[in-house]
Motif scaffolding. Sequence first.
Motif, PDB file in Angstrom:
ATOM      1  N   ALA A 122      14.566 123.465  23.485  1.00  0.00           N
ATOM      2  CA  ALA A 122      14.981 124.056  22.414  1.00  0.00           C
ATOM      3  C   ALA A 122      15.155 122.674  21.546  1.00  0.00           C
ATOM      4  CB  ALA A 122      16.175 124.630  22.133  1.00  0.00           C
TER       5      ALA A 122
ATOM      6  N   SER B  45      22.698 134.397  16.765  1.00  0.00           N
ATOM      7  CA  SER B  45      21.651 134.092  17.685  1.00  0.00           C
ATOM      8  C   SER B  45      20.472 134.760  17.564  1.00  0.00           C
ATOM      9  CB  SER B  45      22.006 133.497  19.019  1.00  0.00           C
ATOM     10  OG  SER B  45      20.895 132.884  19.479  1.00  0.00           O
ATOM     11  N   GLY B  46      19.345 134.186  17.085  1.00  0.00           N
ATOM     12  CA  GLY B  46      18.279 135.262  17.264  1.00  0.00           C
ATOM     13  C   GLY B  46      17.958 135.887  15.831  1.00  0.00           C
TER      14      GLY B  46
ATOM     15  N   ASN C 233       7.590 123.869  19.298  1.00  0.00           N
ATOM     16  CA  ASN C 233       8.569 124.565  18.860  1.00  0.00           C
ATOM     17  C   ASN C 233       8.626 124.751  17.276  1.00  0.00           C
ATOM     18  OD1 ASN C 233      10.604 124.152  21.026  1.00  0.00           O
ATOM     19  ND2 ASN C 233       9.998 121.831  20.371  1.00  0.00           N
TER      20      ASN C 233
ATOM     21  N   ASP D 188      16.790 127.006  11.619  1.00  0.00           N
ATOM     22  CA  ASP D 188      16.473 127.761  12.939  1.00  0.00           C
ATOM     23  C   ASP D 188      15.489 127.039  13.768  1.00  0.00           C
ATOM     24  OD1 ASP D 188      18.753 129.190  12.310  1.00  0.00           O
ATOM     25  OD2 ASP D 188      17.380 130.702  11.443  1.00  0.00           O
TER      26      ASP D 188
ATOM     27  N   PHE E 295      13.067 127.565  17.614  1.00  0.00           N
ATOM     28  CA  PHE E 295      12.933 128.276  18.925  1.00  0.00           C
ATOM     29  C   PHE E 295      11.630 128.114  19.444  1.00  0.00           C
ATOM     30  CE2 PHE E 295      11.538 131.252  15.711  1.00  0.00           C
ATOM     31  CZ  PHE E 295      10.254 131.783  16.264  1.00  0.00           C
TER      32      PHE E 295
ATOM     33  N   PHE F  68      12.027 133.273  23.276  1.00  0.00           N
ATOM     34  CA  PHE F  68      12.883 133.203  21.929  1.00  0.00           C
ATOM     35  C   PHE F  68      14.181 133.347  21.979  1.00  0.00           C
ATOM     36  CE2 PHE F  68      14.409 135.856  18.480  1.00  0.00           C
ATOM     37  CZ  PHE F  68      14.483 135.263  17.600  1.00  0.00           C
TER      38      PHE F  68
ATOM     39  N   THR G 272      15.875 129.935  23.745  1.00  0.00           N
ATOM     40  CA  THR G 272      15.770 128.583  23.137  1.00  0.00           C
ATOM     41  C   THR G 272      16.178 128.623  21.584  1.00  0.00           C
ATOM     42  OG1 THR G 272      13.433 128.897  22.313  1.00  0.00           O
ATOM     43  CG2 THR G 272      13.971 127.828  24.661  1.00  0.00           C
ATOM     44  N   PHE G 273      16.644 129.655  21.160  1.00  0.00           N
ATOM     45  CA  PHE G 273      17.320 129.886  19.824  1.00  0.00           C
ATOM     46  C   PHE G 273      18.386 128.691  19.268  1.00  0.00           C
ATOM     47  CE2 PHE G 273      18.972 131.727  15.812  1.00  0.00           C
ATOM     48  CZ  PHE G 273      17.895 131.911  15.216  1.00  0.00           C
ATOM     49  N   THR G 274      18.098 128.026  18.440  1.00  0.00           N
ATOM     50  CA  THR G 274      19.336 127.229  18.072  1.00  0.00           C
ATOM     51  C   THR G 274      19.490 127.043  16.533  1.00  0.00           C
ATOM     52  OG1 THR G 274      18.200 125.143  18.277  1.00  0.00           O
ATOM     53  CG2 THR G 274      19.302 125.731  20.261  1.00  0.00           C
TER      54      THR G 274
END
Length: 352
Positions: free
Chosen positions: A28, A241-242, A257, A269, A271, A276, A279-281
């Motif tokens: 990420a 998140s997500g 990314n 966001d 990812f 998905f 690594t989602f931040t």
Amino acid sequence: MNITHCRKLAIMSAAAACLFGSVSPTHAATLTFVQSFGSQGSGSGQFNTPEGVAVDSAGNVYVGDLNNNRIVRFNPADFAGAFTSFGGAEQFYNPLGVAVDSAGNVYVGDLNNNRIDRFNPANFVGTFTSFGNTGGIGHGSGSGQFFGPRGVALDSAGNVYVVDSLNNRIVRFNPTNFAATFTSFGSLGSGSGQFHEPTGVTLDSTGNVYVADHINNRIVRFNPADFAGTFTTFGSAGSGSGQFSNPYSVAFDSAGNVYIADYGNNRIDNFNPADFAGTFTSFGSAGSGSGQFSSPLGVAVDSAGNVYVADTGNNRIVQLSGAAPVPEPTSALLLLSSGWMFLFKRRRRPGL
């Protein structure tokens, strides 16, 4: 089973993992605030509802300055000195999406003129060309028509992809033969192969198309060669998140990314599509300070990993940095001897 045999199996498992490709974890991106550009107004160095943003190969930033009815270009190294505007109400009616091809031509999603405009900054008037509903404010849903076009992107073959937002579809055409190459993907809805007021579009290095499916609160991926067969969605509605709240734009960096202007959550966001959830931040919160956004609508990434955000409610462009590093490659050597399998990992020497 004795300890020696256990060790033998462990080594064999590690080697098998290497053979079958389980060696490069996804990463990420971690974003940090660098600086912001501009303020509200119609003068040099000012914006009035900036929405679309793009970066050319020289690092110049292009902005769809919506309510000033112009496209703005500047270089982050000299914002005031390099600030240039193109057009006005005579050419554009709420320009929104913007993209730049390898020859430096600029493509614009001319929202309320229901068309795509193209020009070269070296000769704005002489190269200004329109595709679509060129007869005024009229709109349509047939071939060669747009209704509220927003995001624009280009592939390596020079094809133009348009978010035909109020027709709930993605349109592709080649500028060399607009009518003959006009193709559309999708329809209204929330199911597979459908969109609900999509707004942003980009392509990855392999030709997959990513769409910010605004009202459906998700990111959609498909390959134009097999739209139905490759249609994949990421995310759902929310602030966790997500999750997304009316995502508006989408962009890629060189490490693969994905970056999202998450409009309703006032954040950016990112990812990796290969993982998905893992690594989602997210970066940012509501406000006007450093690291804050007010209804961000546009996002773009340059070749150095800098992320540019159209911070629409704050009438500025924000620069972020911190794209994920590409994992250092390693090589593996497998030796078989008397049923044993050994894995040797050779590290790269500095400078190689």
